[in-house]
Design a protein around this motif. Structure first.
Motif, PDB file in Angstrom:
ATOM      1  N   THR A  36       0.738  -1.241   0.053  1.00 48.95           N
ATOM      2  CA  THR A  36       0.047  -0.034   0.041  1.00 48.95           C
ATOM      3  C   THR A  36       0.932   0.921  -0.016  1.00 48.95           C
ATOM      4  OG1 THR A  36      -1.726  -1.260   1.360  1.00 48.95           O
ATOM      5  CG2 THR A  36      -1.853   1.500   1.253  1.00 48.95           C
ATOM      6  N   GLY A  47      -9.835  -1.301   9.249  1.00 51.30           N
ATOM      7  CA  GLY A  47      -9.371  -0.916   7.773  1.00 51.30           C
ATOM      8  C   GLY A  47      -8.551   0.498   7.736  1.00 51.30           C
ATOM      9  N   ARG A  90      -2.278  -0.409   9.873  1.00 54.28           N
ATOM     10  CA  ARG A  90      -3.651  -0.257   9.505  1.00 54.28           C
ATOM     11  C   ARG A  90      -4.595  -1.069  10.613  1.00 54.28           C
ATOM     12  NH1 ARG A  90      -6.298  -0.558   4.730  1.00 54.28           N
ATOM     13  NH2 ARG A  90      -4.421  -0.825   3.737  1.00 54.28           N
ATOM     14  N   ASP A 149     -10.097  -8.656   2.376  1.00 56.32           N
ATOM     15  CA  ASP A 149     -11.367  -8.037   2.684  1.00 56.32           C
ATOM     16  C   ASP A 149     -11.683  -7.781   4.177  1.00 56.32           C
ATOM     17  OD1 ASP A 149     -13.601  -6.899   2.828  1.00 56.32           O
ATOM     18  OD2 ASP A 149     -14.456  -8.071   1.177  1.00 56.32           O
ATOM     19  N   GLU A 179     -11.273  -3.479   1.049  1.00 58.16           N
ATOM     20  CA  GLU A 179     -10.268  -4.290   0.436  1.00 58.16           C
ATOM     21  C   GLU A 179      -8.994  -3.729   0.174  1.00 58.16           C
ATOM     22  OE1 GLU A 179     -12.171  -5.570  -3.343  1.00 58.16           O
ATOM     23  OE2 GLU A 179     -13.373  -7.076  -2.394  1.00 58.16           O
ATOM     24  N   HIS A 180      -7.858  -4.230   0.495  1.00 56.68           N
ATOM     25  CA  HIS A 180      -6.655  -4.025   0.240  1.00 56.68           C
ATOM     26  C   HIS A 180      -5.637  -5.075   0.269  1.00 56.68           C
ATOM     27  CE1 HIS A 180      -7.059  -5.157   4.612  1.00 56.68           C
ATOM     28  NE2 HIS A 180      -5.801  -5.170   4.506  1.00 56.68           N
ATOM     29  N   ASN A 181      -4.399  -4.603  -0.413  1.00 58.66           N
ATOM     30  CA  ASN A 181      -3.539  -5.707  -0.590  1.00 58.66           C
ATOM     31  C   ASN A 181      -2.574  -5.767   0.531  1.00 58.66           C
ATOM     32  OD1 ASN A 181      -4.586  -6.398  -3.403  1.00 58.66           O
ATOM     33  ND2 ASN A 181      -3.280  -4.751  -4.274  1.00 58.66           N
ATOM     34  N   ASP A 187       0.710  -4.038   6.348  1.00 53.01           N
ATOM     35  CA  ASP A 187       0.038  -4.557   5.498  1.00 53.01           C
ATOM     36  C   ASP A 187       1.274  -5.792   4.875  1.00 53.01           C
ATOM     37  OD1 ASP A 187      -2.102  -3.385   5.437  1.00 53.01           O
ATOM     38  OD2 ASP A 187      -1.786  -1.895   3.566  1.00 53.01           O
ATOM     39  N   LEU A 244      -5.541   6.925  -0.373  1.00 52.13           N
ATOM     40  CA  LEU A 244      -5.382   5.740   0.460  1.00 52.13           C
ATOM     41  C   LEU A 244      -6.471   5.161   0.948  1.00 52.13           C
ATOM     42  CD1 LEU A 244      -2.350   7.040   2.683  1.00 52.13           C
ATOM     43  CD2 LEU A 244      -2.279   5.789   0.447  1.00 52.13           C
ATOM     44  N   LYS A 245      -6.530   3.780   0.970  1.00 61.34           N
ATOM     45  CA  LYS A 245      -7.477   3.086   1.566  1.00 61.34           C
ATOM     46  C   LYS A 245      -7.278   1.664   1.948  1.00 61.34           C
ATOM     47  CE  LYS A 245      -9.156   1.060  -3.009  1.00 61.34           C
ATOM     48  NZ  LYS A 245     -10.241   0.657  -3.896  1.00 61.34           N
TER      49      LYS A 245
END
Length: 258
Positions: free
Chosen positions: A77, A111, A129, A178, A183-185, A211, A257-258
Motif C-alpha cells: 500500500t 481498515g 492499519r 477484505d 479491500e486492500h492488498n 500490510d 489511500l484506502k
C-alpha cells in the motif's frame, strides 16, 4: 510532553506573537504611531514570521500533517519514500503539544490507515492499519486473520514484483484481503515465522497491523494502541521519492489511500 516539531512551532508562534503584540501595546500606551522605518529589527522579524508560523501551526495541528514513510511495513500500500497527508481532525480535535482532545469527532474504523505515537516511545510516529476495534477478539494463525471468530477473506493474486527500494520484497505472495468491506492488498512471505495468537482488544484501544505482514513491528508484538495516541488518518500520497534510484514516483502522486 514531547519536545517535537509541534512544540517548537508552538513556541515560535508564542514568542513572535508576544514580541509583536507587546510592541503594539507599548506604542498604544505611549501614544506613539507605528513607523515601519524605525521599527526595531527584532520586532520586524516577529511581525513578519508570526502570521506564517501561526498558519503552519493551525494547519498542521488541526487540518492535515505531512509524513514520510521510512520503512516497508505497509507495502504494497505504501512504499519507502512515499510522502503522505494525515487528516488531523477526523478522530477529534486535539490541542497541539498537549495532545488533549477538545472536540469529539469520529472513531477509527476497521481498515483505516492510521498514524499514531508508538506506545513504547511516544516520541516516534508509526503508521499501520486498524484491524481490531475495542472489544474485538483478533486471532492470527497460519498467516490468516479471524475477527470475532469469523475468517477474513483472502484471495491470492500471485507473486509480488517489488519496485524501487521495495525490490527485496519480490517473490512474496500478494493477497487481496477484505476487512469487512475494506479491500486492500497485503504481502505474505511463505515459510517465514511470524507472531501468532489470540488478542482481545481492550476498551479505548485498537489492534493494528502492517500490510507487509511478515515485515511489520505491530500489535502482535507490543500490544494495542491507546486512543489518546492516535495522530490521524492517512488519506493521500502527495509525493513519492525513490531514494535508491533517485527518481520521483509520478505514478504514485495523487493516490487516495484506502
Amino acid at each position: 510532553m514531547d519536545y517535537d516539531f509541534s512544540f517548537f512551532l508552538a513556541v515560535a508562534t508564542l514568542v513572535t506573537g508576544v514580541i509583536w503584540g507587546g510592541y503594539l501595546l507599548v506604542l498604544k500606551s505611549t501614544g506613539a504611531t507605528f513607523d515601519e522605518e524605525n521599527e526595531p529589527v527584532l520586532v520586524e522579524y516577529a511581525r513578519s514570521f508570526f502570521p506564517v508560523v501561526l498558519i503552519v501551526l493551525v494547519l498542521r495541528s488541526f487540518i492535515a500533517e505531512p509524513f514520510r514513510i521510512p520503512s516497508a511495513s505497509m507495502m504494497p500500500t505504501l512504499l519507502i519514500g512515499d510522502f503522505i497527508l494525515v487528516n488531523k481532525f477526523t478522530y477529534g480535535i486535539r490541542l497541539p503539544v498537549l495532545n488533549t482532545k477538545i472536540i469529539e469527532m469520529n472513531q477509527p474504523k476497521r481498515g483505516d490507515i492510521v498514524v499514531f505515537r508508538y506506545p513504547k516511545n511516544p516520541a516516534v510516529d508509526y503508521i499501520k492499519r486498524v484491524i481490531g476495534l475495542p472489544g474485538d477478539r483478533v486471532a492470527y494463525y497460519d498467516k490468516k486473520l479471524h475477527i470475532n471468530e469469523q475468517p477474513v477473506s483472502q484471495v491470492s493474486l500471485g507473486r509480488y514484483q517489488g519496485v524501487g527500494q521495495g525490490e527485496d520484497m519480490t517473490g512474496n505472495e500478494l493477497i487481496l484481503e477484505d476487512l469487512t468491506g475494506v479491500e486492500h492488498n497485503i504481502l505474505i512471505r511463505n515459510g517465514a515465522a511470524s507472531a501468532e495468537g489470540v488478542y482481545v482488544v481492550p476498551k479505548g484501544s485498537y489492534f493494528v497491523m502492517g500490510d507487509n505482514r511478515d515485515n511489520s513491528n505491530d500489535s502482535r508484538y507490543w500490544g494495542t494502541v491507546p486512543e489518546e495516541n492516535l495522530v490521524g488518518k492517512a488519506f493521500f500520497i502527495w509525493m513519492s521519492w525513490d531514494w535508491q534510484h533517485k527518481g520521483v514516483g509520478f505514478d504514485r502522486i495523487g493516490t487516495v489511500l484506502k
